[in-house]
Design an enzyme around this catalytic site. Structure first.
Site, PDB file in Angstrom:
ATOM      1  N   HIS A 193      -7.755   2.963   3.451  1.00 38.87           N
ATOM      2  CA  HIS A 193      -7.574   3.781   4.605  1.00 38.87           C
ATOM      3  C   HIS A 193      -8.735   3.849   5.398  1.00 38.87           C
ATOM      4  O   HIS A 193      -8.772   4.476   6.491  1.00 38.87           O
ATOM      5  CB  HIS A 193      -7.034   5.011   4.155  1.00 38.87           C
ATOM      6  CG  HIS A 193      -5.410   5.164   4.083  1.00 38.87           C
ATOM      7  ND1 HIS A 193      -4.888   4.643   2.900  1.00 38.87           N
ATOM      8  CD2 HIS A 193      -4.268   5.543   4.641  1.00 38.87           C
ATOM      9  CE1 HIS A 193      -3.523   4.794   2.913  1.00 38.87           C
ATOM     10  NE2 HIS A 193      -3.211   5.320   3.995  1.00 38.87           N
ATOM     11  N   ASP A 228       0.928  -1.322   0.032  1.00 39.06           N
ATOM     12  CA  ASP A 228       0.154   0.131  -0.062  1.00 39.06           C
ATOM     13  C   ASP A 228       0.950   1.294  -0.188  1.00 39.06           C
ATOM     14  O   ASP A 228       2.158   1.231   0.320  1.00 39.06           O
ATOM     15  CB  ASP A 228      -0.908   0.085   1.157  1.00 39.06           C
ATOM     16  CG  ASP A 228      -1.712   1.219   1.226  1.00 39.06           C
ATOM     17  OD1 ASP A 228      -2.325   1.450   0.377  1.00 39.06           O
ATOM     18  OD2 ASP A 228      -1.918   1.907   2.357  1.00 39.06           O
ATOM     19  N   SER A 229       0.399   2.186  -0.345  1.00 37.14           N
ATOM     20  CA  SER A 229       1.251   3.647  -0.362  1.00 37.14           C
ATOM     21  C   SER A 229       1.508   4.013   1.265  1.00 37.14           C
ATOM     22  O   SER A 229       2.323   4.666   1.104  1.00 37.14           O
ATOM     23  CB  SER A 229       0.168   4.695  -0.788  1.00 37.14           C
ATOM     24  OG  SER A 229      -0.950   4.928  -0.094  1.00 37.14           O
ATOM     25  N   CYS A 272      -4.494  -1.321  -2.200  1.00 40.87           N
ATOM     26  CA  CYS A 272      -4.531  -0.083  -2.354  1.00 40.87           C
ATOM     27  C   CYS A 272      -5.454   0.105  -3.721  1.00 40.87           C
ATOM     28  O   CYS A 272      -5.099  -0.459  -4.551  1.00 40.87           O
ATOM     29  CB  CYS A 272      -3.262   0.313  -2.790  1.00 40.87           C
ATOM     30  SG  CYS A 272      -3.105   2.093  -3.037  1.00 40.87           S
ATOM     31  N   CYS A 324     -11.481   2.607  -0.342  1.00 36.27           N
ATOM     32  CA  CYS A 324      -9.937   3.072  -0.147  1.00 36.27           C
ATOM     33  C   CYS A 324      -9.484   2.314   1.194  1.00 36.27           C
ATOM     34  O   CYS A 324     -10.189   2.413   2.203  1.00 36.27           O
ATOM     35  CB  CYS A 324      -9.777   4.791   0.066  1.00 36.27           C
ATOM     36  SG  CYS A 324      -8.367   4.854   0.636  1.00 36.27           S
ATOM     37  N   GLU A 334      -3.583   9.300   7.595  1.00 39.30           N
ATOM     38  CA  GLU A 334      -2.154   9.250   7.724  1.00 39.30           C
ATOM     39  C   GLU A 334      -1.459   9.973   9.084  1.00 39.30           C
ATOM     40  O   GLU A 334      -0.573   9.642   9.414  1.00 39.30           O
ATOM     41  CB  GLU A 334      -1.455   9.563   6.491  1.00 39.30           C
ATOM     42  CG  GLU A 334      -1.594   8.510   5.544  1.00 39.30           C
ATOM     43  CD  GLU A 334      -0.640   7.372   5.336  1.00 39.30           C
ATOM     44  OE1 GLU A 334       0.602   7.532   5.535  1.00 39.30           O
ATOM     45  OE2 GLU A 334      -0.973   6.131   5.469  1.00 39.30           O
TER      46      GLU A 334
HETATM   47  N1  DGL Z   1      -4.998   3.113   0.570  1.00 40.12           N
HETATM   48  C1  DGL Z   1      -5.118   3.779  -0.640  1.00 40.12           C
HETATM   49  C2  DGL Z   1      -6.097   3.373  -1.541  1.00 40.12           C
HETATM   50  O1  DGL Z   1      -6.935   2.449  -1.008  1.00 40.12           O
HETATM   51  C3  DGL Z   1      -4.961   5.105  -0.491  1.00 40.12           C
HETATM   52  C4  DGL Z   1      -4.175   5.787  -1.476  1.00 40.12           C
HETATM   53  C5  DGL Z   1      -3.223   6.980  -1.061  1.00 40.12           C
HETATM   54  O2  DGL Z   1      -2.226   6.767  -0.607  1.00 40.12           O
HETATM   55  O3  DGL Z   1      -3.963   8.118  -1.452  1.00 40.12           O
HETATM   56  O4  DGL Z   1      -6.615   3.809  -2.466  1.00 40.12           O
END
Ligand code: DGL
Length: 275
Positions: free
Chosen positions: A196, A12-13, A75, A194, A160
Site C-alpha cells: 500500500h 492482497d488484503s 501483500c 507494504c 484504504e
Molecule cells: N498490502 C498489505 C501489505 O503489503 C497491507 C496489509 C494490511 O492489510 O494491513 O502488508
C-alpha cells in the site's frame, strides 16, 4: 485446443497489491491475471497470525478454483504470516503442482544492491514487523546488513480510506519516519515493505533526508516473477497468455473500481466474490 484461462493470481488484503500487479502488467502484459482484494476484511496488518493465515488460505483456494496455477501474495503481511504454512502444509494437500509465491524473499534478495552502508530501514505493518521476516530473511542472504524496522499501523488505513494525500497523513508519516531514523543513523536505504505504501511516496519523500533512497517492491517483485517464470517452464507453460485482466473483491465492486484506479489504471470490470 482448450480455451480455458489459466491466469496468474494476485492477492492482497485490499488495494495495495494493485501496485504490484501494475508492474506485472507493465513488464509482462501478455499473461492473464486475476486480482483478488479481500477489501471486506482489510486491513490485515494488526490481525492475529491465525486470522491472516485463514483469510489468505481461503483466497488462495478460491483463486485455484478459478483456474490459477500460480498465485503471488502481493501483500507483505500475508507473505510474512501465511506463506510458509501454505507452501509447506497446504499446497502438498491441495495440489503439489501449483505454486504460491510471496513478496518478501524477492525484495530481500535485492537489498545488497542498494545499501552502501549496510544499514537498511524497513517500514511495514505491525504484522510484518513483529514477524521479523525481513531481518531473518536478510540474515540468510546478507549477514553483514543491519535491518532496523518501524511498524506504521495507520498507513494502510490512510491509503484504504483515500486519505494518503491529505494533510492528516503528514502527522503519521513524519512520526514513523523520524522514529525509524532515530533507531539507526547509518540507514541509507529504506524499503517500503507494504504494497500500500507507494501511494504515500510523496509524503514519505517530504520527511526523508535526500541522501536516503526509497525502494518500492512492485518493480523488484515483477523482475523476480519474470525470472521465476523463465527458470520454471513447467509452470510458465501452463499460464495462458491472452492479456486478460480480471478483478475481484470481497466488498463493493463499484467502490473497488473507483478507488482501485488510484493504484492501477487497468481496472475495467470488477466482480464481487465471497470467500
Ligand atoms: N498490502 C498489505 C501489505 O503489503 C497491507 C496489509 C494490511 O492489510 O494491513 O502488508
Amino acid at each position: 485446443m482448450s480455451t480455458e484461462i489459466r491466469p496468474i493470481g494476485v492477492f492482497d488484503s485490499g488495494y495495495g497489491g494493485l501496485t504490484v500487479l501494475k508492474e506485472f502488467i507493465d513488464l509482462m502484459p501478455e499473461y492473464d491475471y486475476y486480482y483478488l482484494g479481500d477489501n471486506a476484511r482489510a486491513p490485515y496488518g494488526s490481525r492475529s497470525f491465525d486470522a491472516v493465515y485463514n483469510y489468505t488460505l481461503e483466497a488462495v483456494n478460491k483463486l485455484f478454483e478459478m483456474g490459477c496455477e500460480l498465485i503471488v501474495l502481493a501483500c507483505n503481511t500475508a507473505s510474512a504470516k501465511a506463506l510458509r504454512t501454505i507452501q509447506q502444509n497446504d499446497l502438498p494437500k491441495i495440489d503439489p503442482q501449483k505454486r504460491v509465491l510471496g513478496v518478501i524473499r524477492p525484495s530481500v534478495e535485492m537489498l545488497g544492491e542498494f545499501t552502501q552502508t549496510n544499514n537498511i530501514g524497513v517500514l511495514g505493518t505491525k504484522g510484518t514487523i513483529l514477524s521479523n521476516s525481513y531481518p531473518l530473511e536478510t540474515k540468510k542472504f546478507f549477514p553483514e546488513i543491519k535491518v532496523s524496522q518501524e511498524a506504521c499501523p495507520m498507513w494502510v488505513s490512510l491509503v484504504e480510506n483515500n486519505e494518503f494525500d491529505k494533510a492528516g497523513a503528514d502527522y503519521f508519516v513524519k512520526k514513523n519516519i523520524e522514529s525509524l531514523l532515530s533507531k539507526n543513523s547509518k540507514i541509507d536505504s529504506i524499503i517500503l515493505a507494504c504494497t500500500h505504501y507507494p501511494l504515500l511516496i510523496e509524503k514519505i519523500k517530504k520527511y526523508l533526508p535526500a541522501n536516503i533512497q526509497l525502494l518500492s517492491q512492485g518493480k523488484i517483485v515483477a523482475e523476480s516473477l519474470k525470472d521465476y517464470l523463465k527458470r520454471h517452464p513447467e509452470i510458465e507453460n501452463k499460464c495462458t497468455k491472452s492479456g486478460i485482466y480480471k478483478f475481484f473483491t470481497t466488498d463493493s465492486p463499484d467502490v473497488f473500481k473507483e478507488q482501485g484506479q488510484i493504484f492501477c489504471n487497468k481496472i475495467t470490470e470488477v466482480e464481487h466474490i465471497e470467500l
